[in-house]
Write a protein that holds these residues in place. Sequence first.
Motif, PDB file in Angstrom:
ATOM      1  N   LEU A  62      -8.291  22.479 -10.236  1.00 22.62           N
ATOM      2  CA  LEU A  62      -7.531  21.511  -9.456  1.00 22.62           C
ATOM      3  C   LEU A  62      -6.396  22.207  -8.713  1.00 22.62           C
ATOM      4  O   LEU A  62      -6.141  21.924  -7.528  1.00 22.62           O
ATOM      5  CB  LEU A  62      -6.974  20.410 -10.369  1.00 22.62           C
ATOM      6  CG  LEU A  62      -8.007  19.515 -11.059  1.00 22.62           C
ATOM      7  CD1 LEU A  62      -7.312  18.555 -12.019  1.00 22.62           C
ATOM      8  CD2 LEU A  62      -8.857  18.739 -10.042  1.00 22.62           C
ATOM      9  N   GLN A  63      -5.723  23.114  -9.385  1.00 26.72           N
ATOM     10  CA  GLN A  63      -4.658  23.880  -8.734  1.00 26.72           C
ATOM     11  C   GLN A  63      -5.209  24.771  -7.625  1.00 26.72           C
ATOM     12  O   GLN A  63      -4.599  24.909  -6.562  1.00 26.72           O
ATOM     13  CB  GLN A  63      -3.911  24.731  -9.764  1.00 26.72           C
ATOM     14  CG  GLN A  63      -3.011  23.928 -10.683  1.00 26.72           C
ATOM     15  CD  GLN A  63      -2.330  24.802 -11.714  1.00 26.72           C
ATOM     16  OE1 GLN A  63      -2.942  25.695 -12.295  1.00 26.72           O
ATOM     17  NE2 GLN A  63      -1.059  24.554 -11.945  1.00 26.72           N
ATOM     18  N   VAL A  65     -15.467  19.473  -9.484  1.00 25.95           N
ATOM     19  CA  VAL A  65     -15.179  20.520 -10.470  1.00 25.95           C
ATOM     20  C   VAL A  65     -16.130  20.405 -11.653  1.00 25.95           C
ATOM     21  O   VAL A  65     -16.722  21.400 -12.104  1.00 25.95           O
ATOM     22  CB  VAL A  65     -13.703  20.448 -10.929  1.00 25.95           C
ATOM     23  CG1 VAL A  65     -13.447  21.439 -12.063  1.00 25.95           C
ATOM     24  CG2 VAL A  65     -12.769  20.722  -9.758  1.00 25.95           C
ATOM     25  N   HIS A  66     -16.303  19.199 -12.166  1.00 18.99           N
ATOM     26  CA  HIS A  66     -17.268  18.993 -13.249  1.00 18.99           C
ATOM     27  C   HIS A  66     -18.664  19.463 -12.825  1.00 18.99           C
ATOM     28  O   HIS A  66     -19.369  20.140 -13.591  1.00 18.99           O
ATOM     29  CB  HIS A  66     -17.352  17.508 -13.622  1.00 18.99           C
ATOM     30  CG  HIS A  66     -16.169  16.960 -14.359  1.00 18.99           C
ATOM     31  ND1 HIS A  66     -15.570  17.612 -15.424  1.00 18.99           N
ATOM     32  CD2 HIS A  66     -15.492  15.790 -14.200  1.00 18.99           C
ATOM     33  CE1 HIS A  66     -14.581  16.868 -15.884  1.00 18.99           C
ATOM     34  NE2 HIS A  66     -14.509  15.767 -15.165  1.00 18.99           N
ATOM     35  N   GLU A  67     -19.068  19.100 -11.618  1.00 19.91           N
ATOM     36  CA  GLU A  67     -20.402  19.462 -11.140  1.00 19.91           C
ATOM     37  C   GLU A  67     -20.564  20.974 -11.013  1.00 19.91           C
ATOM     38  O   GLU A  67     -21.646  21.515 -11.292  1.00 19.91           O
ATOM     39  CB  GLU A  67     -20.685  18.773  -9.808  1.00 19.91           C
ATOM     40  CG  GLU A  67     -20.888  17.266  -9.943  1.00 19.91           C
ATOM     41  CD  GLU A  67     -21.007  16.557  -8.604  1.00 19.91           C
ATOM     42  OE1 GLU A  67     -20.584  17.141  -7.576  1.00 19.91           O
ATOM     43  OE2 GLU A  67     -21.517  15.421  -8.588  1.00 19.91           O
ATOM     44  N   ALA A  68     -19.502  21.652 -10.595  1.00 21.24           N
ATOM     45  CA  ALA A  68     -19.574  23.111 -10.468  1.00 21.24           C
ATOM     46  C   ALA A  68     -19.782  23.763 -11.828  1.00 21.24           C
ATOM     47  O   ALA A  68     -20.547  24.740 -11.955  1.00 21.24           O
ATOM     48  CB  ALA A  68     -18.301  23.641  -9.808  1.00 21.24           C
ATOM     49  N   TYR A  69     -19.145  23.250 -12.854  1.00 22.66           N
ATOM     50  CA  TYR A  69     -19.339  23.801 -14.197  1.00 22.66           C
ATOM     51  C   TYR A  69     -20.743  23.497 -14.722  1.00 22.66           C
ATOM     52  O   TYR A  69     -21.363  24.338 -15.381  1.00 22.66           O
ATOM     53  CB  TYR A  69     -18.275  23.277 -15.153  1.00 22.66           C
ATOM     54  CG  TYR A  69     -16.954  24.001 -15.010  1.00 22.66           C
ATOM     55  CD1 TYR A  69     -16.873  25.367 -15.222  1.00 22.66           C
ATOM     56  CD2 TYR A  69     -15.793  23.320 -14.653  1.00 22.66           C
ATOM     57  CE1 TYR A  69     -15.661  26.043 -15.071  1.00 22.66           C
ATOM     58  CE2 TYR A  69     -14.597  23.979 -14.500  1.00 22.66           C
ATOM     59  CZ  TYR A  69     -14.527  25.348 -14.708  1.00 22.66           C
ATOM     60  OH  TYR A  69     -13.338  26.022 -14.562  1.00 22.66           O
ATOM     61  N   LEU A  70     -21.250  22.317 -14.427  1.00 24.62           N
ATOM     62  CA  LEU A  70     -22.613  22.000 -14.830  1.00 24.62           C
ATOM     63  C   LEU A  70     -23.615  22.923 -14.132  1.00 24.62           C
ATOM     64  O   LEU A  70     -24.565  23.416 -14.750  1.00 24.62           O
ATOM     65  CB  LEU A  70     -22.925  20.538 -14.516  1.00 24.62           C
ATOM     66  CG  LEU A  70     -22.236  19.506 -15.409  1.00 24.62           C
ATOM     67  CD1 LEU A  70     -22.274  18.132 -14.763  1.00 24.62           C
ATOM     68  CD2 LEU A  70     -22.877  19.469 -16.792  1.00 24.62           C
ATOM     69  N   THR A  77      -6.481   8.737  -6.871  1.00 22.49           N
ATOM     70  CA  THR A  77      -7.026   8.338  -5.571  1.00 22.49           C
ATOM     71  C   THR A  77      -8.522   8.650  -5.516  1.00 22.49           C
ATOM     72  O   THR A  77      -9.020   9.498  -6.269  1.00 22.49           O
ATOM     73  CB  THR A  77      -6.334   9.085  -4.409  1.00 22.49           C
ATOM     74  OG1 THR A  77      -6.684  10.468  -4.462  1.00 22.49           O
ATOM     75  CG2 THR A  77      -4.816   8.932  -4.465  1.00 22.49           C
ATOM     76  N   ASP A  78      -9.209   7.992  -4.591  1.00 19.51           N
ATOM     77  CA  ASP A  78     -10.640   8.259  -4.425  1.00 19.51           C
ATOM     78  C   ASP A  78     -10.883   9.724  -4.088  1.00 19.51           C
ATOM     79  O   ASP A  78     -11.800  10.354  -4.615  1.00 19.51           O
ATOM     80  CB  ASP A  78     -11.217   7.377  -3.310  1.00 19.51           C
ATOM     81  CG  ASP A  78     -11.336   5.915  -3.709  1.00 19.51           C
ATOM     82  OD1 ASP A  78     -11.287   5.618  -4.927  1.00 19.51           O
ATOM     83  OD2 ASP A  78     -11.481   5.060  -2.814  1.00 19.51           O
ATOM     84  N   LEU A  84     -12.711  15.170  -5.891  1.00 22.25           N
ATOM     85  CA  LEU A  84     -12.420  16.573  -6.193  1.00 22.25           C
ATOM     86  C   LEU A  84     -12.690  16.857  -7.666  1.00 22.25           C
ATOM     87  O   LEU A  84     -13.336  17.868  -8.010  1.00 22.25           O
ATOM     88  CB  LEU A  84     -10.953  16.878  -5.852  1.00 22.25           C
ATOM     89  CG  LEU A  84     -10.414  18.233  -6.340  1.00 22.25           C
ATOM     90  CD1 LEU A  84     -11.179  19.390  -5.717  1.00 22.25           C
ATOM     91  CD2 LEU A  84      -8.912  18.335  -6.028  1.00 22.25           C
ATOM     92  N   LEU A  85     -12.211  15.985  -8.538  1.00 18.30           N
ATOM     93  CA  LEU A  85     -12.425  16.160  -9.969  1.00 18.30           C
ATOM     94  C   LEU A  85     -13.911  16.180 -10.287  1.00 18.30           C
ATOM     95  O   LEU A  85     -14.386  17.041 -11.046  1.00 18.30           O
ATOM     96  CB  LEU A  85     -11.735  15.018 -10.725  1.00 18.30           C
ATOM     97  CG  LEU A  85     -11.921  14.956 -12.237  1.00 18.30           C
ATOM     98  CD1 LEU A  85     -11.376  16.202 -12.907  1.00 18.30           C
ATOM     99  CD2 LEU A  85     -11.246  13.697 -12.791  1.00 18.30           C
ATOM    100  N   ARG A  86     -14.660  15.262  -9.703  1.00 17.22           N
ATOM    101  CA  ARG A  86     -16.103  15.239  -9.934  1.00 17.22           C
ATOM    102  C   ARG A  86     -16.754  16.548  -9.480  1.00 17.22           C
ATOM    103  O   ARG A  86     -17.640  17.070 -10.156  1.00 17.22           O
ATOM    104  CB  ARG A  86     -16.731  14.047  -9.205  1.00 17.22           C
ATOM    105  CG  ARG A  86     -18.254  14.023  -9.296  1.00 17.22           C
ATOM    106  CD  ARG A  86     -18.844  12.747  -8.742  1.00 17.22           C
ATOM    107  NE  ARG A  86     -20.290  12.852  -8.630  1.00 17.22           N
ATOM    108  CZ  ARG A  86     -21.105  11.839  -8.393  1.00 17.22           C
ATOM    109  NH1 ARG A  86     -20.600  10.625  -8.214  1.00 17.22           N
ATOM    110  NH2 ARG A  86     -22.405  12.010  -8.309  1.00 17.22           N
TER     111      ARG A  86
END
Length: 297
Positions: free
Chosen positions: A14-15, A43-48, A33-34, A39-41
Amino acid sequence: MTTLLLDGGLATELQRAGLPVREPWWSSRALLTDAHRLLLRSVHEAYLAAGARVITANTFRTNVRALRRTRLDEAGREWLVHAAVGVAGAARNGAGVPDALVAGSVGPAADCYRPDLVPPDEELRAEHAWLATRLARAGVNLFLIETMNTVREARIALAEVLRLGGRAWVSFTCAAGGLLLSGEPLPGAVRAVTADGAEAVLVNCTPPEHTEAALRALREAWSGPAGAYPNNEDRAGLPAGGHVDRHLRALLGPNEFADRVAGWCSEYGLTVAGGCCGTAPAHLAALSGLLHGAALS
């Protein structure tokens, strides 16, 4: 033995993307915010995509004590917890890996690196019960009680999770020599939480040079499921445990990180491995390549 891959540094990514991670919102700012939830999603997807099969919902800072400073009402606090779990679940479904687990992060009520600030037992029970209940309602697959710096808080958080019938892993943050930041020996901490009912015990947010000794100490007390996800930030010249509101470069590059963690997996029989602060999807992909032949996509 197959090692289950945990994700990496959520706040770190995130940073890196330019999102401030500072009080009072800390990493929960990404839920407001949407655009930030997208953005958060991502990041999760990149790790998956890198091979993670456990992704940690962004609930480390959605506890009562942290959210109290935001002046959100009760409904707003509950919504943040459900939003964090929902974003993680959407990332899992969108990435096409339905077998991946969504872990609810349960961090210290006060400060990760200040065992002297751990609240009294009664406050801990109430605050951990609040978050555990909301995480259970949101449908997490397991509870990751992480970055614990005292045995007392770890056991109380674990008790509140187990009271709900939850599946719980407990992870400790350590100093040198296999000691918790509180100075308590890790073997005693491990015996306490496993006797209470923890499914696995891990070491996290601990520098690589201290993680090795911590894993030796962990294995003195427990032969069951264990793991590590070290702090990989280059904190040269910075105060120990002090927060820095900017992206810090990684201490170990992806290949060096992968070599180090894969070595621990082999030597200590780790069933779970990943990264904490300073770890990016590239680090996890390199680790996946060593452990499983290639990063998944």
